[in-house]
Design a protein around this motif. Structure first.
Motif, mmCIF file in Angstrom:
data_model
loop_
_atom_site.group_PDB
_atom_site.id
_atom_site.type_symbol
_atom_site.label_atom_id
_atom_site.label_comp_id
_atom_site.label_asym_id
_atom_site.label_seq_id
_atom_site.Cartn_x
_atom_site.Cartn_y
_atom_site.Cartn_z
ATOM 1 N N THR A 65 0.826 -1.213 0.000
ATOM 2 C CA THR A 65 0.000 0.000 0.000
ATOM 3 C C THR A 65 0.856 1.257 0.000
ATOM 4 N N ARG A 66 2.181 1.086 0.155
ATOM 5 C CA ARG A 66 3.119 2.225 0.221
ATOM 6 C C ARG A 66 2.724 3.176 1.340
ATOM 7 N N THR A 67 2.205 2.611 2.430
ATOM 8 C CA THR A 67 1.842 3.421 3.591
ATOM 9 C C THR A 67 2.566 2.905 4.834
ATOM 10 N N ILE A 68 2.894 3.830 5.713
ATOM 11 C CA ILE A 68 3.532 3.515 6.992
ATOM 12 C C ILE A 68 2.579 3.948 8.101
ATOM 13 N N GLY A 69 2.262 3.038 9.003
ATOM 14 C CA GLY A 69 1.397 3.365 10.133
ATOM 15 C C GLY A 69 2.204 3.852 11.317
ATOM 16 N N ILE A 70 1.745 4.927 11.948
ATOM 17 C CA ILE A 70 2.455 5.509 13.094
ATOM 18 C C ILE A 70 1.493 5.637 14.269
ATOM 19 N N ILE A 71 1.917 5.164 15.434
ATOM 20 C CA ILE A 71 1.132 5.321 16.660
ATOM 21 C C ILE A 71 1.969 6.108 17.658
ATOM 22 N N ALA A 72 1.505 7.296 18.017
ATOM 23 C CA ALA A 72 2.194 8.157 18.989
ATOM 24 C C ALA A 72 1.345 8.256 20.255
ATOM 25 N N PRO A 73 1.959 8.520 21.400
ATOM 26 C CA PRO A 73 1.192 8.640 22.643
ATOM 27 C C PRO A 73 0.210 9.811 22.637
ATOM 28 N N GLU A 74 0.616 10.918 22.017
ATOM 29 C CA GLU A 74 -0.252 12.095 21.943
ATOM 30 C C GLU A 74 0.195 12.956 20.756
ATOM 31 N N LEU A 75 -0.769 13.375 19.960
ATOM 32 C CA LEU A 75 -0.439 14.151 18.771
ATOM 33 C C LEU A 75 -0.086 15.600 19.094
ATOM 34 N N SER A 97 3.556 7.177 2.018
ATOM 35 C CA SER A 97 2.772 8.140 2.789
ATOM 36 C C SER A 97 2.558 7.560 4.180
ATOM 37 N N MET A 98 2.069 8.376 5.100
ATOM 38 C CA MET A 98 1.946 7.941 6.485
ATOM 39 C C MET A 98 0.510 8.087 6.992
ATOM 40 N N ILE A 99 0.110 7.150 7.836
ATOM 41 C CA ILE A 99 -1.150 7.236 8.562
ATOM 42 C C ILE A 99 -0.777 7.430 10.022
ATOM 43 N N ILE A 100 -1.110 8.589 10.577
ATOM 44 C CA ILE A 100 -0.692 8.937 11.938
ATOM 45 C C ILE A 100 -1.879 8.835 12.894
ATOM 46 N N THR A 101 -1.691 8.094 13.982
ATOM 47 C CA THR A 101 -2.747 7.923 14.979
ATOM 48 C C THR A 101 -2.174 8.164 16.375
ATOM 49 N N SER A 102 -3.061 8.268 17.347
ATOM 50 C CA SER A 102 -2.639 8.491 18.737
ATOM 51 C C SER A 102 -3.249 7.438 19.648
ATOM 52 N N SER A 103 -2.451 6.974 20.597
ATOM 53 C CA SER A 103 -2.948 6.031 21.607
ATOM 54 C C SER A 103 -3.506 6.758 22.822
ATOM 55 N N ASN A 104 -3.314 8.087 22.866
ATOM 56 C CA ASN A 104 -3.726 8.879 24.030
ATOM 57 C C ASN A 104 -3.143 8.320 25.328
ATOM 58 N N ASP A 105 -1.900 7.815 25.222
ATOM 59 C CA ASP A 105 -1.181 7.256 26.377
ATOM 60 C C ASP A 105 -1.959 6.127 27.038
ATOM 61 N N CYS A 106 -2.709 5.368 26.247
ATOM 62 C CA CYS A 106 -3.549 4.281 26.766
ATOM 63 C C CYS A 106 -3.228 3.005 25.989
ATOM 64 N N VAL A 107 -2.839 1.941 26.696
ATOM 65 C CA VAL A 107 -2.468 0.696 26.036
ATOM 66 C C VAL A 107 -3.654 0.091 25.288
ATOM 67 N N GLU A 108 -4.845 0.165 25.872
ATOM 68 C CA GLU A 108 -6.020 -0.391 25.201
ATOM 69 C C GLU A 108 -6.317 0.346 23.901
ATOM 70 N N GLU A 109 -6.141 1.659 23.920
ATOM 71 C CA GLU A 109 -6.351 2.439 22.703
ATOM 72 C C GLU A 109 -5.238 2.120 21.693
ATOM 73 N N GLU A 110 -4.050 1.883 22.188
ATOM 74 C CA GLU A 110 -2.936 1.501 21.321
ATOM 75 C C GLU A 110 -3.259 0.193 20.600
ATOM 76 N N ARG A 112 -6.213 -0.946 19.870
ATOM 77 C CA ARG A 112 -7.272 -0.688 18.886
ATOM 78 C C ARG A 112 -6.704 -0.034 17.635
ATOM 79 N N LYS A 113 -5.819 0.958 17.825
ATOM 80 C CA LYS A 113 -5.230 1.641 16.682
ATOM 81 C C LYS A 113 -4.310 0.700 15.896
ATOM 82 N N LEU A 114 -3.637 -0.188 16.600
ATOM 83 C CA LEU A 114 -2.773 -1.160 15.933
ATOM 84 C C LEU A 114 -3.596 -2.050 15.004
#
Length: 348
Positions: A65-75, A97-110, A112-114
């Protein structure tokens, strides 16, 4: 000639540009074998015809897909966004290209985003972990997806990582405060189970012992997330103690900003003159935080470049040095305008 009711194809582009379909394909894939003149001509024809590559069809054909997924603690954290920007400068010319998401410093949210990024069929993942839990990164769905952890690592998880030498940075902050004359130094950080928070706490304890400085455990505060809200809460707790230290090391920029805002709300001008911070992270706004005398400046651009280069290496099929752990040495900043006193960093 393309019918106005028909979407232009790669064949139409090739005919209009006077080149082969293979040449158009090489232009689309950013191949370095195409001359700049040909590249410009093909791109101009694409623009004139209104050609758009069908990325969905391409992904199905090549399973990329030529995309890189990124999970950060807070945007909202500038540190993470500057690292991502440096990554983008390396990855974009390679067609990613990149898809940027946030876990909001929460493992459960991490988690889900994963899962969302896996379902989007990203080619690679860059994660700044929210905590110390890592079982969700052992999923079979990730077995063929390169994963790089940035700034934070998870114990016993075999992955590539890029981080700053945390202990070195904290050692220099304690040294600077001690040479300025402070014998009582407090600590404000996050949950020590988080790799970065734990490393910075360990560095603080090592430095205090090395200088023979008294360790006052009630002013060594390490709990919760490393964000503005926690920085506010910890400083409020400190200022309620009448005999608190006048100097504190603060474990990251978000906590530092929160603590500064809290101090400005609770203290008058004279009281503020007697409170001194040393902080991990030196960002664009750091000189405006007048309580800060010293700061650890992480090489954000280089961190992003190292992550991108390592990711491209894995995506290219080179796994010879896996798992690779890149540790970069930070620069030490003395904020003389705020009262910081120049000193010579040392190793021990």
């Amino acid at each position: 000639m393309v019918d106005e009711n028909t979407s232009p194809t790669i064949k139409h582009v090739a005919q209009a540009a006077g080149v082969s379909i293979a040449t158009v394909s090489r232009v689309l894939n950013h191949s370095e074998t195409v001359t700049e003149t040909t590249r410009k001509r093909v791109l101009e024809v694409m623009e004139n015809l209104g050609y758009n590559r069908n990325e969905v069809a391409r992904a199905l054909k090549f399973r990329q897909t030529r995309t890189i997924g990124i999970i950060a603690p807070e945007l909202s954290n500038i540190f993470f966004m500057e690292v991502v920007e440096a990554m983008e400068q390396r990855l974009a010319p390679k067609g990613y290209s990149m898809i940027i998401t946030s876990s909001n410093d929460c493992v459960e949210e991490e988690k889900r985003k994963l899962q969302i990024l896996i379902e989007r069929n990203v080619d690679g993942l860059v994660v700044m972990p929210a905590g110390s839990e890592g079982d969700h990164f052992l999923s079979k769905a990730l077995s063929n997806i390169p994963l790089i952890m940035v700034d934070r690592r998870i114990k016993d998880l075999t992955v590539d990582s890029v981080e700053t030498d945390n202990r070195y940075g904290v050692h220099q902050m304690v040294l600077a405060l001690a040479q300025e004359g402070f014998t009582r130094i407090g600590f404000m950080g996050g949950d020590s189970q988080i790799h970065t928070a734990g490393e910075r706490l360990a560095g603080f304890l090592e430095a205090m012992a090395a200088f023979g400085l008294p360790l006052e455990e009630r002013f060594v505060l390490h709990m919760g997330a490393m964000n503005q809200a926690e920085g506010r809460a910890l400083l409020k707790q400190v200022l309620q103690e009448p005999d608190h230290p006048q100097a504190f090391f603060i474990a990251n920029d978000s906590m530092h900003l929160g603590a500064t805002l809290q101090a400005m709300e609770m203290l008058d001008a004279e009281q503020l003159q007697h409170l001194v911070f040393a902080s991990f992270d030196y960002l664009s706004y750091s000189p405006l935080l007048k309580l800060c005398h010293y700061a650890v400046c992480q090489p954000l651009e280089r961190i992003g470049q190292e992550v991108a280069d390592l990711l491209l290496k894995r995506l290219g099929g080179d796994w010879d040095d896996f798992p690779k752990q890149v540790t970069l040495r930070p620069e030490i900043k003395v904020l003389e305008a705020n009262g910081g006193i120049p000193f010579t960093p040392r190793n021990w």
